[in-house]
Design a protein around this motif. Structure first.
Motif, PDB file in Angstrom:
ATOM      1  N   ARG A   5      42.828  41.363  29.383  1.00 29.18           N
ATOM      2  CA  ARG A   5      41.321  41.179  29.089  1.00 29.18           C
ATOM      3  C   ARG A   5      40.510  42.441  29.074  1.00 29.18           C
ATOM      4  NH1 ARG A   5      39.303  36.088  28.058  1.00 29.18           N
ATOM      5  NH2 ARG A   5      40.777  35.254  29.698  1.00 29.18           N
ATOM      6  N   VAL A   7      37.865  44.666  29.768  1.00 27.31           N
ATOM      7  CA  VAL A   7      36.793  44.789  30.888  1.00 27.31           C
ATOM      8  C   VAL A   7      35.591  45.994  30.782  1.00 27.31           C
ATOM      9  CG1 VAL A   7      38.478  43.647  32.698  1.00 27.31           C
ATOM     10  CG2 VAL A   7      38.539  46.238  32.349  1.00 27.31           C
ATOM     11  N   GLY A   8      35.901  46.625  29.560  1.00 31.88           N
ATOM     12  CA  GLY A   8      34.968  47.671  29.452  1.00 31.88           C
ATOM     13  C   GLY A   8      35.400  48.465  28.231  1.00 31.88           C
ATOM     14  N   ARG A  28      42.650  45.318  31.220  1.00 30.02           N
ATOM     15  CA  ARG A  28      43.383  44.818  32.456  1.00 30.02           C
ATOM     16  C   ARG A  28      44.300  43.836  32.111  1.00 30.02           C
ATOM     17  NH1 ARG A  28      39.406  43.227  36.042  1.00 30.02           N
ATOM     18  NH2 ARG A  28      38.934  45.592  36.505  1.00 30.02           N
ATOM     19  N   THR A  40      44.931  48.904  35.202  1.00 28.82           N
ATOM     20  CA  THR A  40      43.839  48.752  33.998  1.00 28.82           C
ATOM     21  C   THR A  40      44.345  50.060  33.280  1.00 28.82           C
ATOM     22  OG1 THR A  40      42.300  47.519  35.310  1.00 28.82           O
ATOM     23  CG2 THR A  40      41.642  48.711  33.242  1.00 28.82           C
ATOM     24  N   PRO A  51      34.118  43.557  25.343  1.00 28.22           N
ATOM     25  CA  PRO A  51      34.236  42.953  26.752  1.00 28.22           C
ATOM     26  C   PRO A  51      34.304  41.516  26.810  1.00 28.22           C
ATOM     27  CG  PRO A  51      32.706  44.882  26.560  1.00 28.22           C
ATOM     28  CD  PRO A  51      33.091  44.510  25.017  1.00 28.22           C
ATOM     29  N   GLY A  52      35.050  41.001  27.799  1.00 32.55           N
ATOM     30  CA  GLY A  52      35.489  39.786  27.861  1.00 32.55           C
ATOM     31  C   GLY A  52      36.591  38.827  27.090  1.00 32.55           C
TER      32      GLY A  52
END
Length: 91
Positions: A5, A7-8, A28, A40, A51-52
């Motif tokens: 995923r 995450v940033g 991650r 991560t 993101p997401g």
């Protein structure tokens, strides 16, 4: 390869020349039952993920070099796909 995923994003004003004009993502890995959570990591984005997003990550230098069309260098981990759905075979 593994599922992860996003995450940033990672912002760096000064980068190695192989990373110039490339977006860096913080990903991650998804948990694997019975194994400790993988850390991560930073990956080079090749598919305009954000993101997401759930993504497919390749973590091997030769694969990265082939996808990025460059000689082997400082890139090992790359995002190679955005995952819409995962289904397991029945049984």
């Amino acid at each position: 390869m593994f599922l992860a995923r996003v995450v940033g994003e990672v912002v760096a004003t000064i980068k190695h020349p192989h990373l110039a004009n490339r977006k860096l993502l913080l990903v991650r890995p998804e948990p694997t039952p019975g194994r400790p959570q993988a850390p991560t990591v930073i990956a080079v984005d090749t598919v305009d993920a954000g993101p997401g997003d759930r993504v497919l990550v390749a973590d091997e230098g030769n694969t990265a070099a082939q996808v990025l069309h460059m000689p082997r260098g400082p890139v090992r981990t790359i995002v190679v796909g955005v995952v819409d759905e995962v289904s397991a075979p029945e049984g």
